[in-house]
Write a protein that holds these residues in place. Structure first.
Motif, PDB file in Angstrom:
ATOM      1  N   ASP A 296      -9.991   7.179   1.316  1.00  0.00           N
ATOM      2  CA  ASP A 296     -10.191   6.184   0.257  1.00  0.00           C
ATOM      3  C   ASP A 296      -9.640   4.818   0.658  1.00  0.00           C
ATOM      4  OD1 ASP A 296     -11.393   8.067  -1.353  1.00  0.00           O
ATOM      5  OD2 ASP A 296      -9.561   8.540  -2.473  1.00  0.00           O
ATOM      6  N   ASN A 297      -8.754   4.797   1.650  1.00  0.00           N
ATOM      7  CA  ASN A 297      -8.163   3.541   2.100  1.00  0.00           C
ATOM      8  C   ASN A 297      -8.939   2.879   3.232  1.00  0.00           C
ATOM      9  OD1 ASN A 297      -6.043   3.990   0.314  1.00  0.00           O
ATOM     10  ND2 ASN A 297      -4.789   5.028   1.846  1.00  0.00           N
ATOM     11  N   PHE A 298      -9.979   3.529   3.732  1.00  0.00           N
ATOM     12  CA  PHE A 298     -10.661   3.046   4.930  1.00  0.00           C
ATOM     13  C   PHE A 298     -11.675   1.941   4.604  1.00  0.00           C
ATOM     14  CE2 PHE A 298     -10.350   7.465   7.195  1.00  0.00           C
ATOM     15  CZ  PHE A 298      -8.970   7.394   7.120  1.00  0.00           C
ATOM     16  N   TYR A 299     -11.834   1.020   5.549  1.00  0.00           N
ATOM     17  CA  TYR A 299     -12.903   0.008   5.533  1.00  0.00           C
ATOM     18  C   TYR A 299     -12.846  -0.885   4.304  1.00  0.00           C
ATOM     19  CZ  TYR A 299     -14.449   3.591   8.812  1.00  0.00           C
ATOM     20  OH  TYR A 299     -14.487   4.525   9.824  1.00  0.00           O
ATOM     21  N   ARG A 300     -11.645  -1.104   3.754  1.00  0.00           N
ATOM     22  CA  ARG A 300     -11.513  -1.911   2.545  1.00  0.00           C
ATOM     23  C   ARG A 300     -11.410  -3.403   2.847  1.00  0.00           C
ATOM     24  NH1 ARG A 300     -10.773   0.511  -2.433  1.00  0.00           N
ATOM     25  NH2 ARG A 300     -11.421   2.696  -2.308  1.00  0.00           N
ATOM     26  N   ASP A 301     -11.000  -3.762   4.043  1.00  0.00           N
ATOM     27  CA  ASP A 301     -10.886  -5.172   4.393  1.00  0.00           C
ATOM     28  C   ASP A 301     -12.274  -5.734   4.679  1.00  0.00           C
ATOM     29  OD1 ASP A 301      -8.358  -7.022   5.379  1.00  0.00           O
ATOM     30  OD2 ASP A 301     -10.231  -7.583   6.355  1.00  0.00           O
TER      31      ASP A 301
ATOM     32  N   GLY B 293      -6.778   2.888  13.372  1.00  0.00           N
ATOM     33  CA  GLY B 293      -6.313   1.970  12.334  1.00  0.00           C
ATOM     34  C   GLY B 293      -7.070   0.660  12.328  1.00  0.00           C
ATOM     35  N   PHE B 294      -7.402   0.147  13.525  1.00  0.00           N
ATOM     36  CA  PHE B 294      -8.197  -1.079  13.589  1.00  0.00           C
ATOM     37  C   PHE B 294      -9.614  -0.838  13.080  1.00  0.00           C
ATOM     38  CE2 PHE B 294      -5.137  -3.020  16.682  1.00  0.00           C
ATOM     39  CZ  PHE B 294      -5.037  -4.259  16.065  1.00  0.00           C
ATOM     40  N   HIS B 295     -10.264   0.228  13.523  1.00  0.00           N
ATOM     41  CA  HIS B 295     -11.626   0.522  13.067  1.00  0.00           C
ATOM     42  C   HIS B 295     -11.678   0.639  11.543  1.00  0.00           C
ATOM     43  CE1 HIS B 295     -14.160   1.380  16.658  1.00  0.00           C
ATOM     44  NE2 HIS B 295     -13.000   1.591  17.246  1.00  0.00           N
ATOM     45  N   ARG B 296     -10.696   1.333  10.985  1.00  0.00           N
ATOM     46  CA  ARG B 296     -10.713   1.638   9.552  1.00  0.00           C
ATOM     47  C   ARG B 296     -10.007   0.572   8.721  1.00  0.00           C
ATOM     48  NH1 ARG B 296      -8.741   7.784  11.024  1.00  0.00           N
ATOM     49  NH2 ARG B 296     -10.792   8.605  11.636  1.00  0.00           N
ATOM     50  N   SER B 297      -9.468  -0.436   9.370  1.00  0.00           N
ATOM     51  CA  SER B 297      -8.759  -1.558   8.731  1.00  0.00           C
ATOM     52  C   SER B 297      -7.677  -1.077   7.765  1.00  0.00           C
ATOM     53  CB  SER B 297      -9.733  -2.515   8.023  1.00  0.00           C
ATOM     54  OG  SER B 297     -10.499  -1.877   7.033  1.00  0.00           O
ATOM     55  N   THR B 298      -6.820  -0.178   8.289  1.00  0.00           N
ATOM     56  CA  THR B 298      -5.710   0.315   7.467  1.00  0.00           C
ATOM     57  C   THR B 298      -4.355  -0.215   7.928  1.00  0.00           C
ATOM     58  OG1 THR B 298      -5.485   2.293   8.877  1.00  0.00           O
ATOM     59  CG2 THR B 298      -6.903   2.467   6.923  1.00  0.00           C
ATOM     60  N   LEU B 299      -4.312  -0.981   9.008  1.00  0.00           N
ATOM     61  CA  LEU B 299      -3.029  -1.375   9.596  1.00  0.00           C
ATOM     62  C   LEU B 299      -2.259  -2.379   8.743  1.00  0.00           C
ATOM     63  CD1 LEU B 299      -4.170  -1.649  13.314  1.00  0.00           C
ATOM     64  CD2 LEU B 299      -2.722   0.128  12.319  1.00  0.00           C
ATOM     65  N   LEU B 300      -2.955  -3.156   7.926  1.00  0.00           N
ATOM     66  CA  LEU B 300      -2.266  -4.133   7.085  1.00  0.00           C
ATOM     67  C   LEU B 300      -1.757  -3.522   5.787  1.00  0.00           C
ATOM     68  CD1 LEU B 300      -4.547  -7.285   7.480  1.00  0.00           C
ATOM     69  CD2 LEU B 300      -2.314  -6.872   8.532  1.00  0.00           C
ATOM     70  N   VAL B 301      -2.417  -2.504   5.308  1.00  0.00           N
ATOM     71  CA  VAL B 301      -2.062  -1.941   4.000  1.00  0.00           C
ATOM     72  C   VAL B 301      -1.132  -0.742   4.112  1.00  0.00           C
ATOM     73  CG1 VAL B 301      -4.145  -2.783   2.883  1.00  0.00           C
ATOM     74  CG2 VAL B 301      -4.164  -0.526   3.963  1.00  0.00           C
ATOM     75  N   ASN B 302      -0.992  -0.196   5.314  1.00  0.00           N
ATOM     76  CA  ASN B 302      -0.135   0.976   5.487  1.00  0.00           C
ATOM     77  C   ASN B 302       0.603   0.878   6.816  1.00  0.00           C
ATOM     78  OD1 ASN B 302       1.100   3.465   5.619  1.00  0.00           O
ATOM     79  ND2 ASN B 302      -0.714   4.631   5.022  1.00  0.00           N
ATOM     80  N   PRO B 303       1.914   0.626   6.796  1.00  0.00           N
ATOM     81  CA  PRO B 303       2.676   0.522   8.041  1.00  0.00           C
ATOM     82  C   PRO B 303       3.011   1.874   8.653  1.00  0.00           C
ATOM     83  CG  PRO B 303       4.137   0.219   6.196  1.00  0.00           C
ATOM     84  CD  PRO B 303       2.760   0.364   5.616  1.00  0.00           C
ATOM     85  N   ASN B 304       2.543   2.951   8.013  1.00  0.00           N
ATOM     86  CA  ASN B 304       2.747   4.302   8.542  1.00  0.00           C
ATOM     87  C   ASN B 304       1.392   4.868   8.950  1.00  0.00           C
ATOM     88  OD1 ASN B 304       5.715   4.737   7.903  1.00  0.00           O
ATOM     89  ND2 ASN B 304       4.902   4.195   5.877  1.00  0.00           N
ATOM     90  N   GLN B 305       1.206   5.054  10.233  1.00  0.00           N
ATOM     91  CA  GLN B 305      -0.083   5.469  10.768  1.00  0.00           C
ATOM     92  C   GLN B 305       0.046   6.790  11.527  1.00  0.00           C
ATOM     93  OE1 GLN B 305      -3.190   3.897  10.466  1.00  0.00           O
ATOM     94  NE2 GLN B 305      -2.215   2.510   8.989  1.00  0.00           N
ATOM     95  N   PRO B 306      -1.040   7.608  11.554  1.00  0.00           N
ATOM     96  CA  PRO B 306      -2.340   7.308  10.970  1.00  0.00           C
ATOM     97  C   PRO B 306      -2.368   7.492   9.457  1.00  0.00           C
ATOM     98  CG  PRO B 306      -2.356   9.496  11.943  1.00  0.00           C
ATOM     99  CD  PRO B 306      -1.024   8.890  12.298  1.00  0.00           C
ATOM    100  N   ASP B 307      -3.234   6.728   8.822  1.00  0.00           N
ATOM    101  CA  ASP B 307      -3.505   6.865   7.397  1.00  0.00           C
ATOM    102  C   ASP B 307      -4.644   7.872   7.273  1.00  0.00           C
ATOM    103  OD1 ASP B 307      -4.343   6.610   4.746  1.00  0.00           O
ATOM    104  OD2 ASP B 307      -3.822   4.486   4.676  1.00  0.00           O
ATOM    105  N   ALA B 308      -4.372   9.026   6.681  1.00  0.00           N
ATOM    106  CA  ALA B 308      -5.366  10.094   6.607  1.00  0.00           C
ATOM    107  C   ALA B 308      -6.234  10.029   5.365  1.00  0.00           C
ATOM    108  CB  ALA B 308      -4.673  11.457   6.677  1.00  0.00           C
ATOM    109  N   ASN B 309      -5.957   9.090   4.468  1.00  0.00           N
ATOM    110  CA  ASN B 309      -6.671   9.022   3.191  1.00  0.00           C
ATOM    111  C   ASN B 309      -7.925   8.164   3.343  1.00  0.00           C
ATOM    112  OD1 ASN B 309      -7.552   8.824   0.588  1.00  0.00           O
ATOM    113  ND2 ASN B 309      -5.630   8.044  -0.259  1.00  0.00           N
TER     114      ASN B 309
END
Length: 401
Positions: free
Chosen positions: A346-351, A328-344
């Motif tokens: 399209d949501n990765f590396y957006r921050d 979640g930290f590598h892919r910067s999904t922890l702020l946009v999705n409180p349910n992990q892991p985020d498998a999508n």
């Protein structure tokens, strides 16, 4: 072997067989019957690089039947390493002549958990200590392999089949793809860059502010050799230690008043852990409300290496939670999705604060899959092929464009 390599692949056969077995049991389908995996299988290496350099191949690893470390010759015969020394002593020459440009060479792979190295124009330098083989460590400017163009693939071949992956966990370098030929004659492949992808990765790092271009290493003549991983970028000073601080702080702040829910096993959706930050520490509870593990606020090294404050032991609680956090930290999904892991994906590396090394590598892969960090397999975004009855392994040296 390096820690990330051992952790990820040494038990890959067992871990993946468990996952696949769980899937088969869940669907009520029996696994297909097939002959036992032979002692060796062919590995076809094709040189599509368009380079004129002599290629050298090495097959190094641990013999699974004995636990001994050593190397395999072109026929797949195992040779244990002799005793090393302190200071390290030269290892036996384990090189196998590789194919010329436009040609292929076939060697045999034994039941190893190991690496297939390949180098261009020069043999690699391997040495032995009293603790075993010294792997190349090109983040060290005095490493004898620092100015050699090389790369490696990782694999496990055992009685349950072949697991073969491409990897950028340590560095992005000479491009290649991997594959496995199945019993029906088809070949599954991964790790192939898009057309122009090699240069696009390098240019993407160069254009990214914050020191990411400093990951690229060149020879004195200007030849690009590799881009180091962010972990090694921190160790060498190419990246500032504060490179992820802004994102880390925002995550820790968010979960002081929100709950991070981790469901670490795709086949066990009822197993959930709940994280909240209090007193600077993220504590995870199970469904009964009992604290099962906790994490201090990580730094960039802990995240990029998936170690230290994000250590992931091979257990059923802390390790799975930690690897999910790391991804979640590598892919910067922890702020946009409180349910992990985020498998999508399209949501990765957006921050704006993210692992830009992983971002540009994944963006240039033909199938979007890569091993750009140790737990890139969370959600199955890794560049891995597997077959329980492999007929042939394939490594293709790809063009530098």
């Amino acid at each position: 072997m390096r820690k990330t390599f051992r952790r990820r692949l040494a038990a890959a056969g067992m871990a993946l067989a468990t996952v696949l077995g769980g899937t088969l049991l869940a669907t009520g389908t029996a696994p297909p019957a097939h002959a036992a995996v032979p002692a060796t299988i062919p590995l076809k290496i094709t040189n599509s690089s368009a380079r004129g350099d002599q290629v050298y191949i090495y097959n190094l690893g641990t013999e699974l039947s004995s636990g001994r470390q050593g190397w395999a010759d072109a026929n797949g015969t195992f040779h244990p390493w002799p005793a090393g020394g302190n200071p390290p002593t030269p290892a036996p020459d384990a090189s196998i002549p590789g194919p010329a440009a436009g040609q292929s060479t076939t060697i045999r792979m034994p039941k190893f958990s190991g690496r297939v190295y390949f180098s261009y124009g020069q043999k690699l330098v391997f040495k032995l200590t009293t603790g075993g083989l010294v792997q190349p460590a090109v983040q060290n400017p005095s490493d004898p392999n620092r100015n050699i163009l090389f790369n490696w693939s990782e694999y496990t071949l055992n009685d349950s089949g072949l697991w073969l992956n491409s990897t950028q966990v340590d560095m992005f370098s000479a491009p290649y793809s991997v594959g496995v030929q199945r019993p029906d004659g088809s070949t599954a492949t991964t790790g192939k860059l898009r057309a122009g992808g090699y240069n696009a990765v390098l240019n993407g790092l160069r254009s990214q502010s914050g020191g990411w271009g400093n990951l690229i290493q060149t020879r004195a003549d200007g030849t690009v050799l590799r881009a180091l991983s962010p972990l090694y970028g921190l160790e060498t000073g190419a990246l500032p230690a504060s490179v992820l601080d802004d994102y880390i702080n925002r995550v820790w702040q968010k979960y002081t008043s929100a709950t991070l829910t981790v469901t670490p096993f795709a086949d066990q959706p009822g197993t959930k852990y709940f994280g909240r930050v209090s007193g600077g520490v993220m504590r995870f509870t199970n469904s009964a409300g009992a604290v099962v593990t906790q994490f201090e606020k990580p730094d960039a090294s802990s995240i990029f290496g998936c170690h230290r404050k994000l250590d992931a032991p091979n257990d059923q609680v802390r390790g799975p939670i930690s690897r999910t956090l790391c991804a979640g930290f590598h892919r910067s999904t922890l702020l946009v999705n409180p349910n992990q892991p985020d498998a999508n994906a399209d949501n990765f590396y957006r921050d704006g604060v993210t692992n830009h090394y992983a971002r540009v590598i994944h963006s240039q892969m033909s199938d979007g899959k890569a091993y750009a960090f140790a737990f890139d397999d969370v959600g199955h975004h890794e560049s891995l092929v597997h077959d329980g009855d492999p007929r042939q392994a394939v490594i293709t040296l790809e063009p530098f464009n």
